[in-house]
Design an enzyme around this catalytic site. Sequence first.
Site, PDB file in Angstrom:
ATOM      1  CG  ASN A  33     -91.385 134.200  38.830  1.00 32.53           C
ATOM      2  OD1 ASN A  33     -91.347 135.192  38.294  1.00 32.53           O
ATOM      3  ND2 ASN A  33     -91.932 134.174  39.854  1.00 32.53           N
ATOM      4  CE1 TYR A  88     -96.109 141.146  40.934  1.00 31.24           C
ATOM      5  CE2 TYR A  88     -94.950 141.599  42.811  1.00 31.24           C
ATOM      6  CZ  TYR A  88     -95.214 140.895  41.654  1.00 31.24           C
ATOM      7  OH  TYR A  88     -93.866 140.098  41.150  1.00 31.24           O
ATOM      8  CE1 TYR A 101    -100.211 139.824  43.574  1.00 32.97           C
ATOM      9  CE2 TYR A 101    -100.815 139.971  45.943  1.00 32.97           C
ATOM     10  CZ  TYR A 101     -99.926 139.475  44.934  1.00 32.97           C
ATOM     11  OH  TYR A 101     -98.850 138.460  45.144  1.00 32.97           O
ATOM     12  CB  ALA A 255     -89.027 133.127  42.271  1.00 30.35           C
ATOM     13  CG  ASP A 258     -92.391 130.209  40.744  1.00 28.80           C
ATOM     14  OD1 ASP A 258     -93.336 129.508  41.091  1.00 28.80           O
ATOM     15  OD2 ASP A 258     -92.624 131.409  41.023  1.00 28.80           O
TER      16      ASP A 258
HETATM   17  P1  ADP Z   1     -92.105 127.570  47.476  1.00 27.80           P
HETATM   18  O1  ADP Z   1     -91.679 128.607  47.005  1.00 27.80           O
HETATM   19  O2  ADP Z   1     -93.185 127.137  46.440  1.00 27.80           O
HETATM   20  O3  ADP Z   1     -93.239 127.600  48.734  1.00 27.80           O
HETATM   21  P2  ADP Z   1     -90.390 125.783  48.890  1.00 27.80           P
HETATM   22  O4  ADP Z   1     -90.485 126.870  49.937  1.00 27.80           O
HETATM   23  O5  ADP Z   1     -91.050 124.525  49.265  1.00 27.80           O
HETATM   24  O6  ADP Z   1     -91.242 126.353  47.685  1.00 27.80           O
HETATM   25  O7  ADP Z   1     -88.942 125.735  48.238  1.00 27.80           O
HETATM   26  C1  ADP Z   1     -88.664 125.156  46.993  1.00 27.80           C
HETATM   27  C2  ADP Z   1     -87.273 124.963  46.952  1.00 27.80           C
HETATM   28  O8  ADP Z   1     -86.405 126.022  47.465  1.00 27.80           O
HETATM   29  C3  ADP Z   1     -87.002 123.643  47.888  1.00 27.80           C
HETATM   30  O9  ADP Z   1     -87.255 122.391  47.316  1.00 27.80           O
HETATM   31  C4  ADP Z   1     -85.568 123.846  48.172  1.00 27.80           C
HETATM   32  O10 ADP Z   1     -84.854 123.246  47.016  1.00 27.80           O
HETATM   33  C5  ADP Z   1     -85.222 125.306  47.794  1.00 27.80           C
HETATM   34  N1  ADP Z   1     -85.432 125.935  49.164  1.00 27.80           N
HETATM   35  C6  ADP Z   1     -86.254 126.666  49.932  1.00 27.80           C
HETATM   36  N2  ADP Z   1     -85.945 127.253  51.254  1.00 27.80           N
HETATM   37  C7  ADP Z   1     -84.566 126.752  51.260  1.00 27.80           C
HETATM   38  C8  ADP Z   1     -83.429 126.674  52.333  1.00 27.80           C
HETATM   39  N3  ADP Z   1     -83.787 127.505  53.281  1.00 27.80           N
HETATM   40  N4  ADP Z   1     -82.405 126.400  51.913  1.00 27.80           N
HETATM   41  C9  ADP Z   1     -81.986 125.877  50.847  1.00 27.80           C
HETATM   42  N5  ADP Z   1     -82.990 125.269  49.842  1.00 27.80           N
HETATM   43  C10 ADP Z   1     -84.118 126.061  50.121  1.00 27.80           C
END
Ligand code: ADP
Length: 303
Positions: A33, A88, A101, A255, A258
């Site tokens: 990704n 998957y 998976y 993603a 990612d």
């Molecule tokens: P992962 O997918 O690795 O769990 P996160 O959930 O921490 O990662 O989100 C990664 C990034 O995606 C955040 O730092 C932010 O920039 C963006 N993001 C995730 N959720 C939101 C949201 N509800 N609103 C705006 N940006 C988001």
Amino acid sequence: MGRIVAIGECMGELSETGTPGMLNMGFAGDTLNTAFYLRHSLGPDWQVDYVTAVGSDGLSDRMVDFLTGQGIGTDHVRRLADKTIGLYYITLKDGERSFTYWRNDSAAKKLASDPAALARALDGADLAYWSGITLAILPNQDRLALIEALSQFAGRGGTVVFDPNLRPRLWDNPDTMRGWIHRGAAVSQLCLPSFDDESAWFGDADPASTVRRYQAEGAARVIVKNGADSVTYADGSGISTFPIKPADQVVDTTAAGDSFNAGYLAAELQGAPVRDAIAAGAGLAGRVIGARGALVAEAVKRP
Ligand code: ADP
């Protein structure tokens, strides 16, 4: 001119469409990704290669064709005679997705079994991107070989970027996971963890604790994602935060991390200062979660 290598497992994705008997076929995987979003974010003066292992069957051919079709380099995709790719299946029930998976015997588990091939893949690259999932799927001996190859790459001036992407189900037990994740971080100059995983499995009280822990392991720079909450980062001069604008509409968070990583890295590789690069990562992730699926080409704003 520059060259990036992303190292890991790409899987076939079968997803229900809502029409009985009709499935969608795609390809995804955390490092893939990020490679996809890097490829779509950077201009032709950057080469993005994917380093993995696949089988020699028709499904593996489809994956390689997919990578090539996206402009991702496949010269370092190893072909193994008696294997195939992991798969998957996404079940859709009342709008909720759940995953099944088949990856226990996937070819990608052998991606680091040939140290000479690994060295060739890294030779001449500027940046190597990998994750805790890459590490999780390998046998112990190959984990060591990959860490050693990346350590040598860093020693020659290459930049190693690591997303811990903690997935306890891929590991024998959480202690084993924690131990290897720290060894992975120790050979990486930039670490891009997500706080929800880190607090759950390392018990970090706050994102600044996550920053300090990875710095203590040896990662000079750490950027901690935290969903809609601020990004917390250290790029050598203390710990700072960067506010995130919560998305108006979240359709599918697949993603998010990612794509953030790719948006961040693409900006940094083009010379953006750290806060501008975080803004680029957050902007891309915010658009990716506004659409269904892991790979949303329209979410990328081309330079
Ligand atoms: P992962 O997918 O690795 O769990 P996160 O959930 O921490 O990662 O989100 C990664 C990034 O995606 C955040 O730092 C932010 O920039 C963006 N993001 C995730 N959720 C939101 C949201 N509800 N609103 C705006 N940006 C988001």
